[in-house]
Design a protein around this motif. Structure first.
Motif, short mmCIF file in Angstrom:
data_model
loop_
_atom_site.label_atom_id
_atom_site.label_comp_id
_atom_site.label_asym_id
_atom_site.label_seq_id
_atom_site.Cartn_x
_atom_site.Cartn_y
_atom_site.Cartn_z
N LEU A 122 17.62 53.80 -48.89
CA LEU A 122 17.29 52.09 -48.74
C LEU A 122 18.54 51.39 -49.48
N LEU B 230 21.14 49.83 -47.60
CA LEU B 230 20.99 48.75 -46.60
C LEU B 230 21.42 47.55 -46.93
N GLU B 231 21.37 46.52 -46.05
CA GLU B 231 21.63 45.13 -46.56
C GLU B 231 20.52 44.73 -47.60
N HIS C 31 18.88 42.06 -48.17
CA HIS C 31 17.46 41.28 -47.82
C HIS C 31 16.50 42.43 -47.35
N LYS C 32 17.14 43.51 -46.78
CA LYS C 32 16.25 44.72 -46.64
C LYS C 32 15.57 45.39 -47.70
N ASN D 234 15.32 43.95 -50.94
CA ASN D 234 14.28 43.00 -51.35
C ASN D 234 13.02 43.00 -50.72
N THR D 235 13.12 43.29 -49.38
CA THR D 235 11.85 43.25 -48.75
C THR D 235 10.93 44.49 -49.00
N VAL D 236 11.43 45.61 -49.30
CA VAL D 236 10.71 46.82 -49.63
C VAL D 236 10.51 46.67 -51.22
#
Length: 320
Positions: free
Chosen positions: A202, A205-206, A208-209, A211-213
């Motif tokens: 995780l 990853l970028e 924003h990804k 932060n989504t998790v």
């Protein structure tokens, strides 16, 4: 070959050939029963069961002898998936044990996502008859589903004799059956572990990804902490002293942690370390083993370590 197979089982198990009529029976070869890899797998599965059921004060010593009546499997299903079936706690008669196993395995097969019966390598009769091969297949599938981070011995294989008895006589064949897969070629144990760690992947990853998790996990945390009037906004900082982590574990696992056991308002790193160490011990006692984390990592606000613990709790309790 056939004579050797039945000679061995006459001496060891007194198998009645009539029970095979019209069907197939798989038997682990004696040479495979003594394989150190198989022994290590059995020990790992016994240890996993005992750590999961420690709060229930249930201790398993033998996969062959302790799982056939459904009691252990019922408690494992309850601890791992939060499922409580309407079955008697202790089934004393064979009929009641089989009825109990039918309900447990039906629920387990659904949870394991096995709709095609050809994929299922166990059944009520095999488990109740203390079939080691079927029991191991079932437990390995449960580990892969409910606790995929658990490090089971890899590349465990056994030689199996497949026996068929029908009106034309007895047929037998020998093949190799895989219990756990081999590691990917060219990767050592450290690299393989890292490649399967969802948190490490995780963090690659970028932003924003990631932060989504993080937001999804924080939503899960705050939903379960709302009853205590607490909210978490800063994942790394607010878990560093161990207080909210302990309260969250108590909420999710359903037990009260006496205030005298931890520091509710820690004022120094030593008290914070005590809290986090207690939290990790409680996780292990509840059967949720999170590997590769030192309590100091959480105190030091290590984002990967904090996420790893919260993600493990999220996976286990996301339905709550």
């Amino acid at each position: 070959m056939e004579a050797d197979v039945f000679e061995y089982h006459k001496e060891e198990e007194l198998v009645d050939v009539a029970t095979f009529q019209g069907g197939r029976q798989k038997l682990i070869q004696p040479s495979s029963l003594n394989d150190p890899k198989l022994e290590k797998l059995k020990e790992a599965l016994v240890s996993w069961i005992n750590s999961t059921l420690k709060p229930e004060h249930i201790v398993v010593q033998s996969l062959e002898e302790d799982l056939y009546d459904g009691l252990v499997l019922h408690h494992m299903l309850s601890r791992l998936a939060g499922v409580k079936l309407s079955v008697e706690e202790i089934a004393l008669t064979s009929t009641n044990q089989i009825r109990k196993l039918e309900m447990i395995l039906e629920e387990l097969d659904q949870r394991l996502g096995l709709q095609d019966s050809s994929e299922i390598k166990w059944n009520v009769k095999l488990i109740h008859n203390k079939d080691l091969l079927a029991t191991i297949h079932l437990l390995v599938a449960m580990v892969r589903c409910f606790q995929p981070d658990l490090d089971l011995p890899t590349d465990v294989k056994v030689e199996v004799v497949v026996i068929e008895v029908d009106k034309s006589g007895i047929k037998s064949d020998v093949h190799t059956e895989i219990l756990t897969e081999a590691r990917d070629a060219g990767s050592d144990s450290t690299g393989n572990t890292e490649s399967k760690d969802p948190i490490q992947e995780l963090l690659k990853l970028e932003p924003h990804k990631v932060n989504t998790v993080k937001k999804a996990i924080l939503h899960f945390v705050n939903r379960n902490m709302s009853a205590l009037g607490l909210q978490v906004a800063d994942m790394e900082r607010q878990f560093a002293d161990g207080v909210i982590l302990l309260l969250l574990i108590g909420q999710l696992e359903g037990f009260f942690i006496p205030l005298c056991d931890f520091n509710l308002t820690p004022v120094n790193p030593s008290e914070m370390l005590h809290n986090v160490t207690l939290a990790l011990d409680l996780l292990n006692d509840s059967g949720l083993q999170v590997s590769g984390i030192d309590p100091q990592d959480i105190v030091s606000q290590d984002v990967a370590a904090t996420l790893k613990i919260l993600y493990a709790l999220f996976r286990k309790h996301k339905g709550k």
